[in-house]
Design an enzyme around this catalytic site. Structure first.
Site, PDB file in Angstrom:
ATOM      1  N   CYS A  75       0.836  -1.209   0.000  1.00 22.47           N
ATOM      2  CA  CYS A  75       0.000   0.000   0.000  1.00 22.47           C
ATOM      3  C   CYS A  75       0.865   1.251   0.000  1.00 22.47           C
ATOM      4  O   CYS A  75       1.975   1.248   0.528  1.00 22.47           O
ATOM      5  CB  CYS A  75      -0.879   0.047   1.252  1.00 22.47           C
ATOM      6  SG  CYS A  75      -2.029  -1.313   1.417  1.00 22.47           S
ATOM      7  N   ASP A  76       0.316   2.301  -0.567  1.00 23.89           N
ATOM      8  CA  ASP A  76       0.948   3.604  -0.446  1.00 23.89           C
ATOM      9  C   ASP A  76      -0.115   4.675  -0.622  1.00 23.89           C
ATOM     10  O   ASP A  76      -1.138   4.446  -1.273  1.00 23.89           O
ATOM     11  CB  ASP A  76       2.070   3.809  -1.462  1.00 23.89           C
ATOM     12  CG  ASP A  76       2.994   4.940  -1.037  1.00 23.89           C
ATOM     13  OD1 ASP A  76       3.839   4.695  -0.162  1.00 23.89           O
ATOM     14  OD2 ASP A  76       2.842   6.061  -1.542  1.00 23.89           O
TER      15      ASP A  76
END
Length: 199
Positions: A75-76
């Site tokens: 995730c980012d």
């Protein structure tokens, strides 16, 4: 056979979201140089959406390579303000500068998630939330940073909506989970459809 689920992130908020949803998740933090990757992508005129997606993918791929069979979630999240990316503030003055720029204006949060299995991407999604900050006073801004610095220094834009940062906003358009850094509903739907979690 149960498929292991690994979160390739050091974010306690993302880990808690998955655990609260009833998932048994392992946490493995990838070692990647996010700032140099981000700089290289910006030099190539990559869009904020593409940068969030690329960083999420790199995290998932790095952990997937060492964990065959597992569903690895990378995730980012990036903050897009007029096609400029904001990073986590490094000092209280940096936080003041970011919040002063955002005050009274709209910006977007882009939360990317990519799932890898056996070194191959099998799913990806980028969720977007549009937010407008209210025109808060300088006095409130100073007090807010003073009270919350230990927490907000870990967040792009120098705020956390799940804390006092919610008072900075006049309007939020989008999924709350994306604000917290994960397109959770879309991710859970994918895992259910793949038979990784019960549906």
């Amino acid at each position: 056979m149960t498929v292991p689920i690994i979160l390739a992130s050091g974010s306690t908020v993302r880990a808690q979201l998955l655990k609260n949803a009833g998932l048994d998740v392992q946490i493995k933090v990838p070692r990647i140089d996010e700032e140099s990757i981000k700089s290289a992508l910006l030099a190539e005129n990559a869009s904020p959406r593409d940068i969030a997606d690329a960083l999420a993918e790199m995290k998932a791929r790095k952990i997937s390579d060492k964990n065959p069979g597992a569903m690895v979630i990378g995730c980012d999240q990036v903050l897009d303000f007029n096609q400029t990316l904001m990073s986590k503030p490094t000092t209280p003055d940096d936080a003041r500068e970011q919040l002063t720029a955002l005050r009274g204006n709209r910006h977007s949060l882009l939360s990317a998630a990519v799932i890898y299995q056996d070194g191959t991407p099998v799913w990806r999604h980028v969720g977007q939330v549009r937010l407008r900050m209210r025109a808060f006073s300088d006095d409130y801004l100073s007090a807010y940073i003073s009270r919350n610095w230990d927490s907000i220094r870990h967040s792009v834009g120098a705020y956390k909506l799940e804390e006092e940062g919610v008072r900075l906003f006049s309007n939020i358009d989008g999924d709350y989970f994306n604000v917290l850094g994960m397109p959770l509903l879309e991710l859970l739907n994918f895992l259910a459809l793949r038979g990784v979690i019960e549906q």
